[in-house]
Write a protein that holds these residues in place. Structure first.
Motif, PDB file in Angstrom:
ATOM      1  N   SER A  34       0.290  61.583  43.895  1.00 11.43           N
ATOM      2  CA  SER A  34      -0.206  60.552  43.362  1.00 11.43           C
ATOM      3  C   SER A  34       0.047  59.171  43.503  1.00 11.43           C
ATOM      4  CB  SER A  34      -0.196  60.907  41.738  1.00 11.43           C
ATOM      5  OG  SER A  34       1.186  60.389  41.410  1.00 11.43           O
ATOM      6  N   ARG A  35      -0.963  58.437  43.369  1.00 11.27           N
ATOM      7  CA  ARG A  35      -0.541  56.904  43.442  1.00 11.27           C
ATOM      8  C   ARG A  35       0.573  56.658  42.676  1.00 11.27           C
ATOM      9  NH1 ARG A  35      -3.793  51.987  44.017  1.00 11.27           N
ATOM     10  NH2 ARG A  35      -5.618  53.201  44.915  1.00 11.27           N
ATOM     11  N   TRP A  90      -6.367  57.612  48.752  1.00 16.35           N
ATOM     12  CA  TRP A  90      -6.485  58.328  47.393  1.00 16.35           C
ATOM     13  C   TRP A  90      -8.181  58.196  46.688  1.00 16.35           C
ATOM     14  CZ3 TRP A  90      -1.916  55.614  46.784  1.00 16.35           C
ATOM     15  CH2 TRP A  90      -0.553  55.939  46.800  1.00 16.35           C
ATOM     16  N   ASN A 146     -10.417  60.637  48.162  1.00 21.69           N
ATOM     17  CA  ASN A 146      -9.970  62.072  47.804  1.00 21.69           C
ATOM     18  C   ASN A 146     -10.489  63.364  48.529  1.00 21.69           C
ATOM     19  OD1 ASN A 146      -8.729  63.650  45.896  1.00 21.69           O
ATOM     20  ND2 ASN A 146     -10.577  64.061  44.714  1.00 21.69           N
TER      21      ASN A 146
END
Length: 145
Positions: A72-73, A17, A20
């Motif tokens: 997403s996280r 993450w 990216n």
């Protein structure tokens, strides 16, 4: 061992993450080695496991793969919390214990989240409720994986 594997999965996902961009096993390995001694095959196995779980997609780049996150996280964290909660024989008691572990800041974030969640109507429950509401012509969103 299971806790260590979960910690390694989280450490790898955090890097994916943060960077990216698609990453290779070697890139993750070199970064992890700044914190701990770890084998290439271990990182490769965990990345493959995260791919099979649906958290990472991969594309072949020569002889290697490049991995990137699917969601997403926040979605990942929510799924981990849901999985942990689902293992309890007494979910209400598990929540009470979980809330007891929270800091005041975390409890305030929970209050905020509950206020936001209250803005949305509850999902229909059970097979009999399918189609009982008004037909808006919209499709309900699926899981964020």
């Amino acid at each position: 061992m299971v806790r260590q594997l979960g910690e390694l999965e989280n450490a790898i996902m955090t890097r994916v993450w943060q960077w990216n961009r698609p990453v290779t096993v070697r890139e993750v390995l070199l970064d992890l080695r700044s914190e701990r001694e770890i084998a290439y095959t271990t990182v490769m196995t965990v990345l493959d496991k995260l791919h099979r779980k649906g958290w990472l997609r991969r594309e072949r780049a020569g002889r290697a793969y490049r991995y990137e996150p699917v969601s997403s996280r926040e979605a990942y964290t929510a799924a981990l919390m849901n999985d942990a909660w689902a293992t309890s024989d007494n979910p209400a008691a598990a929540l009470v214990h979980f809330f007891g572990l929270m800091s005041p800041e975390q409890r305030e974030a929970l209050r905020d989240a509950l206020r936001v969640a209250a803005l949305f109507p509850p999902d229909p429950v059970g097979p009999d409720s399918a189609g009982s509401g008004p037909d808006t012509g919209e499709t309900a969103p699926g899981p964020a994986r």
